[in-house]
Scaffold this active site. Structure first.
Site, PDB file in Angstrom:
ATOM      1  N   GLU A 120      54.167  37.057  38.816  1.00  0.00           N
ATOM      2  CA  GLU A 120      53.737  38.256  39.539  1.00  0.00           C
ATOM      3  C   GLU A 120      53.496  37.870  40.994  1.00  0.00           C
ATOM      4  O   GLU A 120      53.409  36.687  41.328  1.00  0.00           O
ATOM      5  CB  GLU A 120      52.459  38.825  38.919  1.00  0.00           C
ATOM      6  CG  GLU A 120      52.696  39.376  37.523  1.00  0.00           C
ATOM      7  CD  GLU A 120      51.495  40.117  36.952  1.00  0.00           C
ATOM      8  OE1 GLU A 120      51.690  41.211  36.451  1.00  0.00           O
ATOM      9  OE2 GLU A 120      50.376  39.575  37.002  1.00  0.00           O
ATOM     10  N   HIS A 233      46.713  49.185  44.973  1.00  0.00           N
ATOM     11  CA  HIS A 233      47.953  48.673  44.382  1.00  0.00           C
ATOM     12  C   HIS A 233      49.131  49.341  45.066  1.00  0.00           C
ATOM     13  O   HIS A 233      49.124  50.557  45.274  1.00  0.00           O
ATOM     14  CB  HIS A 233      47.972  48.973  42.879  1.00  0.00           C
ATOM     15  CG  HIS A 233      48.972  48.162  42.133  1.00  0.00           C
ATOM     16  ND1 HIS A 233      50.324  48.383  42.235  1.00  0.00           N
ATOM     17  CD2 HIS A 233      48.831  47.117  41.283  1.00  0.00           C
ATOM     18  CE1 HIS A 233      50.963  47.504  41.463  1.00  0.00           C
ATOM     19  NE2 HIS A 233      50.068  46.719  40.887  1.00  0.00           N
ATOM     20  N   ARG A 279      49.245  41.892  46.960  1.00  0.00           N
ATOM     21  CA  ARG A 279      49.162  43.355  46.921  1.00  0.00           C
ATOM     22  C   ARG A 279      48.702  44.000  48.225  1.00  0.00           C
ATOM     23  O   ARG A 279      49.228  45.035  48.620  1.00  0.00           O
ATOM     24  CB  ARG A 279      48.156  43.760  45.844  1.00  0.00           C
ATOM     25  CG  ARG A 279      48.700  43.531  44.501  1.00  0.00           C
ATOM     26  CD  ARG A 279      47.707  43.879  43.452  1.00  0.00           C
ATOM     27  NE  ARG A 279      48.333  43.551  42.188  1.00  0.00           N
ATOM     28  CZ  ARG A 279      47.749  43.583  41.027  1.00  0.00           C
ATOM     29  NH1 ARG A 279      46.494  43.941  40.946  1.00  0.00           N
ATOM     30  NH2 ARG A 279      48.390  43.275  39.943  1.00  0.00           N
ATOM     31  N   HIS A 340      43.052  50.659  42.998  1.00  0.00           N
ATOM     32  CA  HIS A 340      43.347  49.994  41.737  1.00  0.00           C
ATOM     33  C   HIS A 340      42.214  49.102  41.245  1.00  0.00           C
ATOM     34  O   HIS A 340      41.922  49.067  40.061  1.00  0.00           O
ATOM     35  CB  HIS A 340      44.612  49.168  41.917  1.00  0.00           C
ATOM     36  CG  HIS A 340      45.079  48.487  40.665  1.00  0.00           C
ATOM     37  ND1 HIS A 340      45.301  49.175  39.500  1.00  0.00           N
ATOM     38  CD2 HIS A 340      45.362  47.186  40.404  1.00  0.00           C
ATOM     39  CE1 HIS A 340      45.709  48.326  38.555  1.00  0.00           C
ATOM     40  NE2 HIS A 340      45.737  47.114  39.078  1.00  0.00           N
ATOM     41  N   ARG A 375      42.477  40.438  45.170  1.00  0.00           N
ATOM     42  CA  ARG A 375      42.656  39.765  43.878  1.00  0.00           C
ATOM     43  C   ARG A 375      44.105  39.370  43.656  1.00  0.00           C
ATOM     44  O   ARG A 375      45.019  40.170  43.861  1.00  0.00           O
ATOM     45  CB  ARG A 375      42.223  40.714  42.777  1.00  0.00           C
ATOM     46  CG  ARG A 375      42.605  40.283  41.390  1.00  0.00           C
ATOM     47  CD  ARG A 375      42.096  41.269  40.376  1.00  0.00           C
ATOM     48  NE  ARG A 375      42.812  42.516  40.393  1.00  0.00           N
ATOM     49  CZ  ARG A 375      43.662  42.911  39.449  1.00  0.00           C
ATOM     50  NH1 ARG A 375      43.908  42.131  38.420  1.00  0.00           N
ATOM     51  NH2 ARG A 375      44.246  44.069  39.517  1.00  0.00           N
TER      52      ARG A 375
HETATM   53  C1  LIG Z   1      46.258  50.396  35.150  1.00  0.00           C
HETATM   54  C2  LIG Z   1      45.604  49.043  35.267  1.00  0.00           C
HETATM   55  C3  LIG Z   1      46.344  47.896  35.061  1.00  0.00           C
HETATM   56  C4  LIG Z   1      45.749  46.634  35.161  1.00  0.00           C
HETATM   57  N1  LIG Z   1      46.493  45.514  34.903  1.00  0.00           N
HETATM   58  C5  LIG Z   1      45.876  44.302  34.902  1.00  0.00           C
HETATM   59  C6  LIG Z   1      46.579  43.134  34.516  1.00  0.00           C
HETATM   60  O1  LIG Z   1      47.747  43.196  34.139  1.00  0.00           O
HETATM   61  N2  LIG Z   1      45.922  41.943  34.542  1.00  0.00           N
HETATM   62  C7  LIG Z   1      44.617  41.835  34.944  1.00  0.00           C
HETATM   63  O2  LIG Z   1      44.078  40.722  34.964  1.00  0.00           O
HETATM   64  N3  LIG Z   1      43.926  42.944  35.301  1.00  0.00           N
HETATM   65  C8  LIG Z   1      44.513  44.158  35.273  1.00  0.00           C
HETATM   66  N4  LIG Z   1      43.796  45.264  35.618  1.00  0.00           N
HETATM   67  C9  LIG Z   1      42.372  45.121  35.958  1.00  0.00           C
HETATM   68  C10 LIG Z   1      41.581  44.849  34.689  1.00  0.00           C
HETATM   69  O3  LIG Z   1      42.066  45.669  33.651  1.00  0.00           O
HETATM   70  C11 LIG Z   1      40.104  45.141  34.882  1.00  0.00           C
HETATM   71  O4  LIG Z   1      39.624  44.592  36.037  1.00  0.00           O
HETATM   72  C12 LIG Z   1      39.292  44.575  33.729  1.00  0.00           C
HETATM   73  O5  LIG Z   1      39.849  44.990  32.521  1.00  0.00           O
HETATM   74  C13 LIG Z   1      37.863  45.035  33.842  1.00  0.00           C
HETATM   75  O6  LIG Z   1      37.217  44.779  32.629  1.00  0.00           O
HETATM   76  P1  LIG Z   1      35.687  45.140  32.495  1.00  0.00           P
HETATM   77  O7  LIG Z   1      35.318  44.795  31.113  1.00  0.00           O
HETATM   78  O8  LIG Z   1      34.940  44.558  33.623  1.00  0.00           O
HETATM   79  O9  LIG Z   1      35.620  46.751  32.732  1.00  0.00           O
HETATM   80  P2  LIG Z   1      36.313  47.929  31.928  1.00  0.00           P
HETATM   81  O10 LIG Z   1      37.399  47.456  31.078  1.00  0.00           O
HETATM   82  O11 LIG Z   1      36.634  48.995  32.906  1.00  0.00           O
HETATM   83  O12 LIG Z   1      35.155  48.451  30.959  1.00  0.00           O
HETATM   84  C14 LIG Z   1      34.061  49.171  31.478  1.00  0.00           C
HETATM   85  C15 LIG Z   1      33.198  49.630  30.324  1.00  0.00           C
HETATM   86  O13 LIG Z   1      31.942  50.068  30.833  1.00  0.00           O
HETATM   87  C16 LIG Z   1      31.584  51.281  30.222  1.00  0.00           C
HETATM   88  N5  LIG Z   1      30.673  52.014  31.102  1.00  0.00           N
HETATM   89  C17 LIG Z   1      30.847  52.359  32.398  1.00  0.00           C
HETATM   90  N6  LIG Z   1      29.759  53.024  32.842  1.00  0.00           N
HETATM   91  C18 LIG Z   1      28.891  53.094  31.809  1.00  0.00           C
HETATM   92  C19 LIG Z   1      27.617  53.676  31.632  1.00  0.00           C
HETATM   93  N7  LIG Z   1      26.959  54.314  32.611  1.00  0.00           N
HETATM   94  N8  LIG Z   1      27.035  53.585  30.410  1.00  0.00           N
HETATM   95  C20 LIG Z   1      27.657  52.966  29.369  1.00  0.00           C
HETATM   96  N9  LIG Z   1      28.863  52.379  29.490  1.00  0.00           N
HETATM   97  C21 LIG Z   1      29.468  52.452  30.702  1.00  0.00           C
HETATM   98  C22 LIG Z   1      32.898  51.988  29.991  1.00  0.00           C
HETATM   99  O14 LIG Z   1      32.760  52.995  29.017  1.00  0.00           O
HETATM  100  C23 LIG Z   1      33.771  50.811  29.548  1.00  0.00           C
HETATM  101  O15 LIG Z   1      33.578  50.598  28.187  1.00  0.00           O
HETATM  102  C24 LIG Z   1      44.379  46.534  35.510  1.00  0.00           C
HETATM  103  C25 LIG Z   1      43.635  47.695  35.730  1.00  0.00           C
HETATM  104  C26 LIG Z   1      44.228  48.944  35.607  1.00  0.00           C
HETATM  105  C27 LIG Z   1      43.398  50.170  35.836  1.00  0.00           C
END
Ligand SMILES: Cc1cc2nc3c(=O)[nH]c(=O)nc-3n(C[C@H](O)[C@H](O)[C@H](O)COP(=O)(O)OP(=O)(O)OC[C@H]3O[C@@H](n4cnc5c(N)ncnc54)[C@H](O)[C@@H]3O)c2cc1C
Length: 492
Positions: A120, A233, A279, A340, A375
């Site tokens: 990538e 992005h 990016r 993004h 990132r």
């Molecule tokens: C379309 C897309 C493609 C991506 N592709 C990649 C990739 O290929 N590789 C990579 O490394 N990263 C990628 N990313 C980034 C990556 O997915 C995220 O940065 C990472 O998954 C974040 O994980 P997290 O657990 O921190 O948050 P999230 O997965 O966003 O989880 C957040 C959680 O918090 C909960 N929450 C939020 N507010 C509250 C609240 N007030 N009360 C209770 N619960 C709450 C939500 O319900 C959810 O369960 C991508 C992101 C997107 C949007």
């Protein structure tokens, strides 16, 4: 969540059921009670949408930790925290192997059975493990199945953390479930609430991403850092109905080229790395090219590739494009940048500790410093794994050292049944302020007028009289995040 009414005291509250929340929760053994919250359904998260993959050095014959560190630092404009990057790159492979070997996560393999790693933008080696083009959904599926096997982890779905307050040896968390406000108590809290994408009109993020955990930490006095380090992005599908699904970086990794409104390549005007520049560089180049040509029409062209390969390698993207009548094997894909990812967030050290004792943050809501100003692709799932594990390890060390458990339970918050509903239209107002003021490139005039508008929104929300619902919580979080971001950009 019915169980919550029976039990209101937990060792650890994990807010979020994305990769960071689940992997962090899974580190505790059966003697530690964990409550894991999901604001909506358990699989609605940024994690579930991740396409491209997870980056890690698993093979030292063709790759090295030094190269992954170098690529991460170059993408981040050398503004990264070197200690955190070192931890990420050296410990990440162990976590990737753990989810693969012990939690059933699958990655694509070649015919000979070895991992089919991809490339990538910004990576100097093929080091991205992926499951077709839906790596995040595979991780979420398998980690959720694991959490369901652990009886010490209680999942509170459709449950919103509204705010946190300090009590003796822990926190009181005010939460909203079925329109009612109640409280639980915990000795430690790990915020894993993801990003802030929904403060923009154009974003790849789902409805969860309103910055609730960041606001809760901020209100508690935790330090928030670099919230204006936002990644735009370069290639989201540009549909007329505003749908912004992501066309993964790995499509460019597999040879797609960018074209302007005249169907001509243009990246050579802006960066010698062409389509595989990081990016931020590609997004800025598109905006500058749009100013040069006077058009927002841009395309990704991968029509020179074998159609069967494209359908096999990118089934989700192929399907997504076909819904809009675009056949990526024959047609150019219309694209434009969109919000993004959030690099900044709640400041943490390498153990995911915030500046508030017993409060941790991991994943996208945290500022570990690993990403610097931008990132590197596929480093965020890795960050979510590494630092949620480190948060849990630190909590386990504190517990083993005999730190007292939560021991003061003030009266729970009374429900607020009869406040006014939050006025409609505030989310739209915040989104247009952010689009005008700070989208890829800042507009300082729009930032200053936007800040006045945001201040007024915050005053109105805090003046009281609104019932505390998930909608209210989200609007308050969005306005708070917008305020911090615009103030930070304005001060630079
Ligand atoms: C379309 C897309 C493609 C991506 N592709 C990649 C990739 O290929 N590789 C990579 O490394 N990263 C990628 N990313 C980034 C990556 O997915 C995220 O940065 C990472 O998954 C974040 O994980 P997290 O657990 O921190 O948050 P999230 O997965 O966003 O989880 C957040 C959680 O918090 C909960 N929450 C939020 N507010 C509250 C609240 N007030 N009360 C209770 N619960 C709450 C939500 O319900 C959810 O369960 C991508 C992101 C997107 C949007």
């Amino acid at each position: 969540m019915d169980k919550l009414t029976n039990k209101s005291v937990y060792d650890v509250l994990v807010v979020g059921s994305g990769v960071a929340g689940m992997y962090g929760s899974l580190q505790f053994d059966s003697s530690t009670s964990v409550l894991m919250l999901a604001k909506y359904e358990k699989n609605v998260s940024n994690s579930n949408l991740a396409q491209g993959g997870v980056a890690a050095v698993l093979d030292l014959k063709d790759d090295s930790y030094e190269l992954h560190i170098k690529d991460t630092m170059i993408a981040g404009g050398n503004a990264n925290d070197t200690e955190a990057v070192d931890v990420l790159v050296h410990e990440g492979p162990g976590d990737v192997l753990n989810v693969m070997n012990n939690m059933g996560v699958e990655f694509d393999r070649k015919e000979d059975g070895t991992l089919d790693k991809t490339l990538e933008g910004g990576h100097s080696r093929r080091r991205i493990m992926h499951y077709k083009d839906s790596t995040g959904a595979e991780l979420v599926r398998k980690l959720l199945a694991e959490t369901e096997k652990h009886k010490n982890i209680e999942l509170g779905e459709n449950t919103t953390l509204y705010s946190l307050s300090r009590v003796k040896s822990g926190f009181r968390a005010d939460i909203i479930k079925d329109g009612k406000l109640g409280s639980v108590f915990c000795s430690y809290c790990i915020l894993c609430t993801g990003g802030i994408g929904r403060i923009y009109k154009y974003t790849t993020n789902p409805k969860t991403a309103t910055g609730d955990g960041i606001r809760a930490a901020y209100e508690l006095g935790a330090k928030i850092k670099n919230l204006s380090y936002i990644q735009f992005h370069p290639t989201a599908f540009n549909s007329e109905d505003g749908e912004q699904f992501l066309i993964s970086e790995s499509v460019r990794g597999e040879g797609a080229v960018l074209k302007n409104c005249n169907k001509e390549r243009f990246m050579q005007r802006y960066d010698e790395r062409l389509e595989l520049a990081p990016r931020d560089v590609v997004s800025r180049s598109i905006i500058l090219e749009s100013r040069r040509t006077g058009s927002n029409n841009f395309y990704l062209d991968i029509t020179h590739e074998d159609p069967d390969f494209l359908k096999r390698r990118f089934p989700g993207i192929y399907e997504g494009c076909m819904k809009y009548g675009v056949d990526m094997t024959k047609d150019f894909i219309p694209i434009f940048p969109c919000q993004h990812y959030l690099m900044g967030g709640i400041e943490t050290d390498i153990d995911a500790k915030t500046t508030v004792p017993r409060l941790y943050a991991a994943g996208e809501c945290a500022n570990t410093g690993v990403h610097g100003k931008n990132r590197l692709a596929s480093n965020s799932l890795l960050e979510a794994l590494v630092f949620s594990r480190r948060a849990a390890q630190d909590i386990k060390r504190c517990m083993a050292a005999g730190f007292p458990s939560v021991c003061e339970y003030p009266s729970p918050v009374e429900p607020v049944p009869c406040g006014a509903p939050v006025p409609k239209g505030i989310k739209t107002e915040i989104r247009s302020i952010m689009q005008r003021g700070y989208f890829v490139l800042p507009d300082y005039g729009a930032i200053r007028s936007g800040l006045n508008q945001i201040d007024n929104i915050l005053k109105r929300l805090k003046s009281g009289g609104f019932s505390v619902t998930t909608e209210f919580c989200e609007v308050l979080s969005m306005a708070t995040a917008a305020h911090i971001i615009l103030s930070e950009v304005d001060e630079k």
